[in-house]
Design an enzyme around this catalytic site. Structure first.
Site, short mmCIF file in Angstrom:
data_model
loop_
_atom_site.label_atom_id
_atom_site.label_comp_id
_atom_site.label_asym_id
_atom_site.label_seq_id
_atom_site.Cartn_x
_atom_site.Cartn_y
_atom_site.Cartn_z
N GLN A 120 0.90 -1.33 0.12
CA GLN A 120 -0.12 -0.09 -0.12
C GLN A 120 0.96 1.21 0.07
O GLN A 120 0.44 2.25 -0.17
CB GLN A 120 -0.98 -0.14 1.16
CG GLN A 120 -1.91 -1.22 1.50
CD GLN A 120 -2.36 -0.86 2.71
OE1 GLN A 120 -1.77 -1.66 3.68
NE2 GLN A 120 -3.72 -0.73 2.80
N HIS A 140 -1.29 1.71 -4.35
CA HIS A 140 -1.75 2.98 -4.08
C HIS A 140 -0.64 3.98 -4.76
O HIS A 140 -0.76 5.24 -4.55
CB HIS A 140 -1.88 3.45 -2.65
CG HIS A 140 -2.86 2.69 -1.73
ND1 HIS A 140 -2.83 2.43 -0.53
CD2 HIS A 140 -3.79 2.10 -2.23
CE1 HIS A 140 -3.83 1.88 -0.13
NE2 HIS A 140 -4.55 1.59 -1.37
N CYS A 176 4.89 11.76 -23.15
CA CYS A 176 5.37 10.31 -23.43
C CYS A 176 6.65 10.45 -24.39
O CYS A 176 6.36 11.54 -25.22
CB CYS A 176 4.19 9.64 -24.04
SG CYS A 176 4.97 7.92 -24.32
N GLY A 218 2.99 -4.01 9.03
CA GLY A 218 2.93 -2.59 9.15
C GLY A 218 1.73 -2.10 8.41
O GLY A 218 1.84 -0.96 8.30
N SER A 220 -2.47 -1.32 9.10
CA SER A 220 -3.80 -1.36 9.79
C SER A 220 -4.84 -2.17 9.28
O SER A 220 -5.93 -2.60 9.94
CB SER A 220 -4.33 -0.03 9.97
OG SER A 220 -4.71 0.54 8.72
N ASN A 244 1.88 -6.10 13.43
CA ASN A 244 1.38 -4.82 13.77
C ASN A 244 1.45 -4.55 15.20
O ASN A 244 0.96 -5.40 15.85
CB ASN A 244 0.01 -4.54 13.08
CG ASN A 244 -0.07 -3.14 12.61
OD1 ASN A 244 0.62 -2.59 12.10
ND2 ASN A 244 -1.09 -2.59 13.36
N LEU A 245 1.78 -3.14 15.59
CA LEU A 245 1.70 -2.95 17.10
C LEU A 245 0.11 -2.94 17.40
O LEU A 245 -0.09 -3.06 18.56
CB LEU A 245 2.52 -1.61 17.14
CG LEU A 245 3.94 -1.74 16.93
CD1 LEU A 245 4.73 -0.21 17.05
CD2 LEU A 245 4.68 -2.79 17.89
#
Length: 391
Positions: A120, A140, A176, A218, A220, A244-245
């Site tokens: 992501q 993303h 381009c 890492g 969410s 993940n924390l």
């Protein structure tokens, strides 16, 4: 954005496994990976906090050296409770070094253990670390990547390509390079409310369908449709492992939930897999082509696709100083004359994000009309290694 933000103190709380728990969980994870047939990984902003890039959702009391996430800071600013970031903890994306986690993924892909990587993150560190373009879906976007709207050709740059002021404006102002196209180039960043790139999304889901284990690190796991990819693995009977924390909405679907910093987990995991985490070096490639009475100098990525690297190139094609030519437009072209020697000196200049010094290459056009050079810079000592001619 509001729908995926975390709001309560419980959602922001960070958890830490004990040493005994961590050892047991990583042992189990290593065993699963070694016996897997199709192991994939899924990454979020949490793997880049070790690089000095703040994440989005960490709370005010986070243990991370980068401090609170950008959304937490924005929320506190709105409440007139500004918090100063920790001094020296954050760096800009284009100057960040890949973390141990980034480099471990490179090794696992090269060893054949990891089949595909889904991210992501827009910081470009996976590609910069050496992950091949065909082994990753950057859902993303990538802050260094722009695409032609008409023909689809991609251009990787050694600078931030996005310059639009409005969120959903993406034109970069460049065109381009293909003379038969010349379509407008657009940055590849995906903002909230915009569709994810179809090819990347399809590749990610295709690998999720095959995966018997997915390591999510890492993230969410709150942003869809990206978060649906690791969920698909679990729903198909594969093992989902979440590092993940904070707790995530997919914890109940996971075969393992590991609460520790990503680099701490990856160091132990790689030791158990007996795979070395390589030291990061900047690997770049330069193509020099002599054709139609001109010399063309252009950057290439790991797969030898076009990579915009050089803000300036100089070439000396004679003995006196007047023969020194300078080009600041890519690709860099230099005319040849009947007096041009066979051996040409080419001086490359770089963006200098990591203190790269100019580098001089020697090209003998009588040996070959085209050469590909591999150039390697060690940012930890600030020196180029001797250039290697690949062909």
């Amino acid at each position: 954005m509001a729908d995926t933000a975390i709001k309560t103190s419980e959602e922001k709380k960070e958890y830490f496994d004990t040493e005994e728990e961590l050892e047991e969980k990583i042992d189990k994870l290593a065993t699963w990976i070694l016996s897997s047939e199709h192991f994939i990984s899924f990454t979020g902003a949490g793997i880049s906090t070790a690089c000095g890039i703040p994440d989005f959702r960490s709370g005010m009391d986070t243990v991370l050296p980068t401090g609170p996430g950008c959304w937490e800071l924005a929320a506190n600013k709105k409440k007139k409770k500004p918090v100063k970031p920790k001094k020296g903890a954050s760096v800009s994306m284009h100057k960040a070094y890949p973390s141990k986690t980034h480099m471990a993924f490179v090794s696992m892909i090269e060893s054949g253990l990891m089949k595909f990587l889904i991210s992501q993150n827009v910081d470009g560190l996976h590609r910069k670390s050496g992950v091949p373009a065909e082994k990753i879906s950057e859902l993303h976007g990538n802050t260094n990547l722009e695409k032609c709207k008409d023909c689809g050709k991609q251009y990787l740059r050694d600078f931030r390509v996005r310059n639009a002021k409005k969120a959903k404006a993406h034109k970069t102002g460049r065109l381009c390079d293909d003379p038969s196209c010349r379509g407008p180039l657009r940055d590849s960043i995906i903002n909230f409310g915009e569709n994810l790139p179809e090819e990347d999304l399809n590749n990610a889901f295709n690998h999720a369908e095959c995966a018997d284990i997915c390591l999510s690190m890492g993230s969410s796991l709150r942003v869809t449709p990206a978060a649906d990819i690791p969920l698909r693995v679990a729903e198909n009977g594969g093992k989902l492992v979440i590092v993940n924390l904070q707790r995530t909405p997919l914890d109940e679907h996971a075969a393992l939930n590991i609460h520790a910093k990503c680099d701490d987990v990856i160091e132990r995991l790689m030791e158990k897999l007996t795979i070395e985490i390589p030291k990061w070096k900047i690997n770049r490639f330069v193509e020099v082509c002599c054709k139609d009475k001109k010399v063309t100098v252009s950057g290439r990525d790991e797969q030898h696709n076009y990579y915009s690297l050089f803000p300036k190139v100089e070439m000396k094609n004679g003995r006196d100083l007047k023969s020194l030519k300078t080009s600041i437009k890519e690709p860099h072209n230099f005319p040849l004359t009947e007096h041009s020697p066979s051996e040409l000196k080419i001086k490359l200049y770089f963006q200098g994000h990591y203190g790269e010094k100019p580098l001089i290459l020697t090209f003998d056009r009588e040996e070959s009309d085209t050469k590909l050079f591999k150039i390697v810079f060690d940012p930890f000592v600030g020196e180029w290694e001797p250039a290697e001619s690949l062909f």
